[in-house]
Design an enzyme around this catalytic site. Structure first.
Site, mmCIF file in Angstrom:
data_model
loop_
_atom_site.group_PDB
_atom_site.id
_atom_site.type_symbol
_atom_site.label_atom_id
_atom_site.label_comp_id
_atom_site.label_asym_id
_atom_site.label_seq_id
_atom_site.Cartn_x
_atom_site.Cartn_y
_atom_site.Cartn_z
ATOM 1 N N LYS A 194 9.963 6.182 -2.939
ATOM 2 C CA LYS A 194 10.054 4.722 -3.035
ATOM 3 C C LYS A 194 11.404 4.289 -2.492
ATOM 4 C CE LYS A 194 10.020 0.901 -6.307
ATOM 5 N NZ LYS A 194 9.682 0.456 -7.656
ATOM 6 N N LYS A 247 6.066 4.103 -0.837
ATOM 7 C CA LYS A 247 6.169 2.655 -0.997
ATOM 8 C C LYS A 247 7.450 2.156 -0.348
ATOM 9 C CE LYS A 247 6.625 -0.639 -4.689
ATOM 10 N NZ LYS A 247 7.007 -0.822 -6.050
#
Ligand code: PBG
Length: 318
Positions: A194, A247
């Site tokens: 992420k 992400k």
């Protein structure tokens, strides 16, 4: 001219369907939903078509999604300042907004897969995913808070807990806390790779969860890095993650492909709030066809390597 003509495989819709390499269907999707305490839906300005919903609105929307073949929702609570503190204490309250929402969903829609987010930020008066002390995030003191939050979510009925905080060691402590509490079947979807991305802006508007000081660069990954993803993948695998997520999605297709090649675990990708908002803004100006661009974006996440066993998180709406 060379006798090899790639266009031969494109001349009709039937042929194109036969040679298509990648598919996208509702069963690949997870629908993120924002819940709040108020009785009415409240539109989110930077996410046109999305609202903070009351619990019954979440249930109604999830029912609609399930009927369309979307098997899962991911829940995010939008909380008032009154329930936020430095230690995110309300995140373990069994009667908090999130556990009540999970219980309502599981009672109404037992087959729905309910995914809950494990991170301090929606509950924290500092707006950080970890515990803040003297301007620094204290990793190891955050871990028991995350573990207790995950157990509270599992107790409410969550099928999958999704640590999105990027603290080191969180998957291991969450796995052992879930197992010790008897939740051996509750899966962990780790937000494994992420990035510290500006594309989360609309999400932070939706939850009023932006950091009150500093930024998230001491825990989320540097957008310049991809080799570093392997370290995160190896740790999360060893610590017991069941799925790995990358992400954001579209700006990180190379990372999705890299992670897909590194691991046998399902790989998910998150089409985040800023990706959604970009498409919506261009569509509102008449510059892009929202639905076609959305489907192309999600298909691209699949082509990059978000695989059949994995899930894409996509905002619905509009
Ligand atoms: C919180 C969290 C964030 C998102 C999912 N969980 C924001 C952040 O890390 O600041 C972003 C989702 C989106 O932008 O759609 N830990």
């Amino acid at each position: 001219m060379n006798s090899s003509r790639p266009r031969r495989n494109r001349v009709s819709a039937g042929l194109r369907a036969l040679v298509r390499e990648t598919s996208l269907s509702p069963s690949h999707l997870v629908l993120p939903l924002f819940v709040h305490e108020a009785a009415e839906a409240q539109p989110i300005a930077s996410m046109p078509g999305c609202s903070r919903l009351p619990i019954d609105g979440v249930v109604a929307t999830a029912r609609e999604a399930l009927a369309l073949g979307v098997p899962a929702v991911a829940l995010f609570p939008a909380l008032g300042d009154a329930v936020k503190d430095h230690r995110a204490s309300s995140s373990t309250d069994p009667d908090g907004l999130l556990p009540r929402t999970v219980r309502a969903l599981k009672a109404a829609l037992p087959n729905l897969v309910v995914i809950t987010d494990v991170a301090m930020d929606p509950y924290s008066s500092d707006g950080h995913d970890g515990l803040l002390r003297d301007g620094r995030i204290v990793n190891d003191e955050t871990l028991p808070i995350l573990a207790a939050m995950a157990v509270a979510q599992a107790r409410a009925g969550a099928d999958v807990v999704a640590p999105s905080d990027m603290m080191d060691g969180r998957v291991a402590v969450i796995r052992s806390a879930l197992d010790a509490a008897g939740f051996t079947d509750v899966a962990i979807c780790s937000y494994c790779v992420k990035y510290a991305s500006a594309f989360y802006g609309p999400f932070r508007d939706a939850l009023d969860s932006a950091p009150r000081s500093g930024d998230k660069k001491t825990y989320q990954m540097d957008p310049a890095n991809v080799r570093e993803a392997e370290r995160e993948v190896r740790l999360d695998e060893a610590e017991g993650a069941d799925w790995l997520m990358v992400k954001p999605g579209l700006p990180y297709l190379d990372v999705i492909a890299h992670v897909r090649a590194l691991t046998p675990l399902p790989v998910a990708a998150y089409h985040v709030s800023g990706e959604f908002a970009m498409l919506k803004a261009a569509a509102a100006n008449g510059w892009l066809d929202y639905h076609r661009c959305l489907l192309e974006s999600l298909l691209s996440l699949r082509r990059a390597g978000a695989d059949d066993a994995a899930r894409l998180l996509a905002k619905a709406g509009g």
